[in-house]
Write a protein that holds these residues in place. Structure first.
Motif, short mmCIF file in Angstrom:
data_model
loop_
_atom_site.label_atom_id
_atom_site.label_comp_id
_atom_site.label_asym_id
_atom_site.label_seq_id
_atom_site.Cartn_x
_atom_site.Cartn_y
_atom_site.Cartn_z
N ASP A 100 -20.51 -13.79 -21.16
CA ASP A 100 -20.22 -13.21 -19.84
C ASP A 100 -19.28 -14.10 -19.04
N GLU A 101 -19.59 -15.40 -19.00
CA GLU A 101 -18.80 -16.33 -18.20
C GLU A 101 -17.40 -16.51 -18.80
N GLU A 102 -17.31 -16.63 -20.12
CA GLU A 102 -16.02 -16.81 -20.77
C GLU A 102 -15.13 -15.58 -20.58
N LEU A 103 -15.72 -14.40 -20.70
CA LEU A 103 -14.97 -13.16 -20.51
C LEU A 103 -14.50 -13.03 -19.06
N MET A 104 -15.37 -13.35 -18.12
CA MET A 104 -15.00 -13.28 -16.71
C MET A 104 -13.87 -14.26 -16.40
N LYS A 105 -13.95 -15.46 -16.95
CA LYS A 105 -12.91 -16.47 -16.74
C LYS A 105 -11.56 -15.98 -17.28
N ALA A 106 -11.55 -15.44 -18.49
CA ALA A 106 -10.31 -14.97 -19.09
C ALA A 106 -9.73 -13.78 -18.32
N LEU A 107 -10.58 -12.84 -17.94
CA LEU A 107 -10.11 -11.68 -17.18
C LEU A 107 -9.58 -12.09 -15.81
N SER A 108 -10.25 -13.01 -15.16
CA SER A 108 -9.83 -13.47 -13.83
C SER A 108 -8.47 -14.15 -13.89
N GLN A 109 -8.24 -14.95 -14.93
CA GLN A 109 -6.94 -15.61 -15.08
C GLN A 109 -5.83 -14.57 -15.26
N ASP A 110 -6.09 -13.55 -16.07
CA ASP A 110 -5.09 -12.50 -16.28
C ASP A 110 -4.84 -11.72 -14.99
N LEU A 111 -5.91 -11.44 -14.23
CA LEU A 111 -5.75 -10.69 -12.98
C LEU A 111 -4.93 -11.48 -11.96
N LYS A 112 -5.13 -12.78 -11.88
CA LYS A 112 -4.34 -13.59 -10.95
C LYS A 112 -2.85 -13.44 -11.24
N LYS A 113 -2.52 -13.35 -12.52
CA LYS A 113 -1.13 -13.24 -12.91
C LYS A 113 -0.59 -11.82 -12.76
N PRO A 116 -2.68 -9.53 -8.64
CA PRO A 116 -3.23 -10.34 -7.56
C PRO A 116 -3.93 -9.46 -6.52
N GLY A 117 -5.05 -9.96 -6.03
CA GLY A 117 -5.80 -9.22 -5.03
C GLY A 117 -7.00 -8.51 -5.61
N ILE A 118 -7.01 -8.31 -6.92
CA ILE A 118 -8.18 -7.71 -7.56
C ILE A 118 -9.07 -8.84 -8.04
N GLU A 119 -10.35 -8.73 -7.75
CA GLU A 119 -11.28 -9.80 -8.08
C GLU A 119 -12.44 -9.24 -8.89
N ILE A 120 -12.84 -9.95 -9.92
CA ILE A 120 -14.00 -9.56 -10.71
C ILE A 120 -15.20 -10.30 -10.16
N LEU A 121 -16.24 -9.57 -9.79
CA LEU A 121 -17.44 -10.19 -9.24
C LEU A 121 -18.41 -10.60 -10.32
N SER A 122 -18.54 -9.80 -11.36
CA SER A 122 -19.44 -10.17 -12.45
C SER A 122 -19.10 -9.38 -13.71
N VAL A 123 -19.50 -9.95 -14.83
CA VAL A 123 -19.34 -9.30 -16.13
C VAL A 123 -20.68 -9.41 -16.85
N ARG A 124 -21.13 -8.32 -17.40
CA ARG A 124 -22.38 -8.32 -18.17
C ARG A 124 -22.12 -7.63 -19.49
N VAL A 125 -22.35 -8.36 -20.56
CA VAL A 125 -22.16 -7.82 -21.90
C VAL A 125 -23.54 -7.69 -22.55
N THR A 126 -23.84 -6.50 -23.03
CA THR A 126 -25.11 -6.30 -23.73
C THR A 126 -24.94 -6.68 -25.19
N LYS A 127 -26.03 -7.08 -25.80
CA LYS A 127 -25.97 -7.47 -27.21
C LYS A 127 -25.57 -6.28 -28.05
N PRO A 128 -24.67 -6.51 -28.99
CA PRO A 128 -24.21 -5.41 -29.84
C PRO A 128 -25.24 -5.03 -30.89
N THR A 129 -25.11 -3.83 -31.38
CA THR A 129 -25.91 -3.41 -32.52
C THR A 129 -25.13 -3.79 -33.77
N ILE A 130 -25.76 -4.61 -34.60
CA ILE A 130 -25.08 -5.07 -35.81
C ILE A 130 -25.10 -3.94 -36.83
#
Length: 157
Positions: A100-113, A116-130
Motif C-alpha cells: 500500500d505504502e510503496e504504491l501510494m509513494k510511486a503514484l504520488s510521485q507520478d501525480l506531482k509530475k 499537479p494538484g491531485i493528491e492521493i489520500l490512501s491506497v488499499r490493496v486486497t490480497k490477490p487470489t492465487i
C-alpha cells in the motif's frame, strides 16, 4: 432627447456587462481565473465573486474524494509461472504489508509530475487470489524442497 436616450442605453449596457461579471463558486468547488487566456496563480474559494467580462474567464473545479476500485487485474504470469524477482512467500506474506505504502509513494510521485494538484489520500490493496495452477506449482516445489532437505539430513547421519 436623443442624448438622454443614448446615455440611458449606455448605462443599461454598462449595467448588463457588470451584472454578467458576477459569478458563484459553490461549496465543494474552487475556481481558477484565466486573464486574457493566461491562468492566474490563485484559487477562488466558494462564494460570490466578480470578474471582468471579456478579460477574465472562470474555471470551476470540483473538489471531492474519489474512490476507485480495480478488480481482476492479471499480474505477472506466463504459462502458470509467476514472473517476479520475489518468491510467492515474499509477495503474498512478507512484503504485502508494504505494498500500500510503496504504491501510494510511486503514484504520488507520478501525480506531482503529470497532474499537479491531485493528491492521493490512501491506497488499499486486497490480497490477490492465487491461481490454482500457480498454487499447485508452489506446493509441489515446497514438497520437493522438504524431501530434499530430509534426504540431505538423513544422508549426513
Amino acid at each position: 432627447m436623443s442624448i438622454i436616450a443614448g446615455a440611458c442605453m449606455l448605462i443599461l449596457a454598462y449595467a448588463s456587462v457588470m451584472l454578467l461579471g458576477f459569478y458563484q463558486i459553490k461549496e465543494g468547488q474552487v475556481g481558477l481565473i484565466k486573464e486574457f487566456g493566461v491562468l492566474k496563480n490563485e484559487l477562488i474559494e466558494p462564494g460570490f465573486h466578480f470578474r471582468v467580462p471579456g478579460m477574465q474567464e472562470v474555471i470551476r473545479m470540483d473538489l471531492m474524494i474519489q474512490t476507485d476500485k480495480v478488480e481482476r487485474v492479471p499480474c505477472g504470469t506466463a504459462n502458470g509461472l509467476l514472473i517476479t524477482k520475489h518468491t510467492l512467500q515474499e509477495i503474498y506474506i512478507d512484503l504485502f504489508d508494504r505494498l500500500d505504502e510503496e504504491l501510494m509513494k510511486a503514484l504520488s510521485q507520478d501525480l506531482k509530475k503529470w497532474a499537479p494538484g491531485i493528491e492521493i489520500l490512501s491506497v488499499r490493496v486486497t490480497k490477490p487470489t492465487i491461481p490454482k495452477k500457480i498454487l499447485q506449482n508452489v506446493e509441489q516445489m515446497e514438497k520437493v524442497k522438504v524431501e530434499f532437505l530430509i534426504a540431505v539430513e538423513n544422508k549426513g547421519q
